[in-house]
Design an enzyme around this catalytic site. Structure first.
Site, short mmCIF file in Angstrom:
data_model
loop_
_atom_site.label_atom_id
_atom_site.label_comp_id
_atom_site.label_asym_id
_atom_site.label_seq_id
_atom_site.Cartn_x
_atom_site.Cartn_y
_atom_site.Cartn_z
N HIS A 151 0.82 -0.99 -0.01
CA HIS A 151 -0.01 -0.01 0.12
C HIS A 151 0.96 1.16 -0.03
O HIS A 151 1.40 1.57 1.09
CB HIS A 151 -0.91 -0.06 1.28
CG HIS A 151 -2.12 0.94 1.27
ND1 HIS A 151 -3.42 0.54 1.30
CD2 HIS A 151 -2.27 2.20 0.75
CE1 HIS A 151 -4.46 1.66 1.03
NE2 HIS A 151 -3.57 2.74 0.86
N LEU A 152 0.95 2.00 -1.02
CA LEU A 152 1.64 3.30 -1.26
C LEU A 152 1.48 4.13 -0.22
O LEU A 152 0.24 4.43 0.33
CB LEU A 152 1.09 3.82 -2.54
CG LEU A 152 1.82 4.86 -2.78
CD1 LEU A 152 3.28 4.96 -3.80
CD2 LEU A 152 0.80 6.10 -3.55
N HIS A 153 2.21 4.63 0.20
CA HIS A 153 2.18 5.96 1.42
C HIS A 153 3.51 6.66 1.20
O HIS A 153 4.71 6.14 1.00
CB HIS A 153 2.23 5.12 2.95
CG HIS A 153 3.21 4.20 3.10
ND1 HIS A 153 3.45 3.06 2.69
CD2 HIS A 153 4.34 4.28 3.80
CE1 HIS A 153 4.31 2.32 3.01
NE2 HIS A 153 4.98 3.39 3.80
N GLN A 154 3.11 8.26 1.09
CA GLN A 154 4.20 9.10 1.10
C GLN A 154 4.56 9.55 2.74
O GLN A 154 3.64 10.04 3.54
CB GLN A 154 3.74 10.26 0.50
CG GLN A 154 4.44 11.67 0.37
CD GLN A 154 5.18 11.79 -0.52
OE1 GLN A 154 5.65 11.08 -1.45
NE2 GLN A 154 6.13 13.00 -0.42
#
Length: 185
Positions: A143-146
């Site tokens: 799950h992409l996260h910045q």
């Protein structure tokens, strides 16, 4: 046991005093060992903490602000006080999988996060980034996260450099409340 104690095995020294103090954080072992990973792993939305967080109460999820396509949440294992993550609601692993609207809102939320952190805690600078894939350091690669990591002059002072200790002066729930109140409507 302190860093000054020595360990002996049959009269032979197997370790030596390193002169370091220890600040024990046993709650991090569940993260390090993966004990708190869901049975199916993070790859499936049913086990992904970034998919689950928006549905939990704020004090449990640490969600600071919600948009249409992304939300901001405090990192449960922060590098620095106020370390935020900007996550799409949609379970995607790679930045190239975001649609144009998600990409825009992720950028706008990152800018807003920086403004809020500056307002609340007077950050001097930031480290921003995404770790894409496990080999790149992503703890939850599915799950992409910045990352939005606030920095201050001297935050890499003697404590982590010489003392090998990270000091987080505020409870995460208190930080979440301050950021949520400062986040523009």
């Amino acid at each position: 046991m302190t860093g000054a104690e020595r360990h002996f095995d049959g009269g032979t020294e197997t370790g030596s005093a390193d002169g370091l103090e220890r600040l024990w954080t046993p709650h991090r072992m569940t993260y390090i060992s993966g004990e708190d990973r869901p049975e199916g792993g993070y790859e499936k939305p049913t086990g992904c903490p970034f998919c689950l967080a928006p549905g939990l109460p704020p004090e449990q999820s640490l969600v600071v602000a919600r948009g249409e396509r992304v939300y901001a949440v405090l990192n449960l294992y922060p590098y620095n006080p106020g370390h935020l993550l900007v996550c799409p609601y949609r379970h995607v692993a790679d930045y190239t999988e975001l649609d144009p609207d998600e990409t825009i809102e992720l950028g706008v939320f990152t800018q807003t996060a920086m403004r809020v952190v500056r307002k609340v805690s007077n950050a001097h600078g930031f480290n921003l980034g995404m770790n894409q894939g496990g080999v790149a350091g992503a703890g939850i690669a599915a799950h992409l996260h910045q990352h939005v990591v606030p920095r201050w002059g001297g935050d890499a002072n003697f404590m982590p450099v010489i003392g090998r200790t990270k000091v987080l002066p505020q409870l995460l729930t208190d930080t979440r409340d301050l950021f949520a109140q400062a986040w523009p409507s």
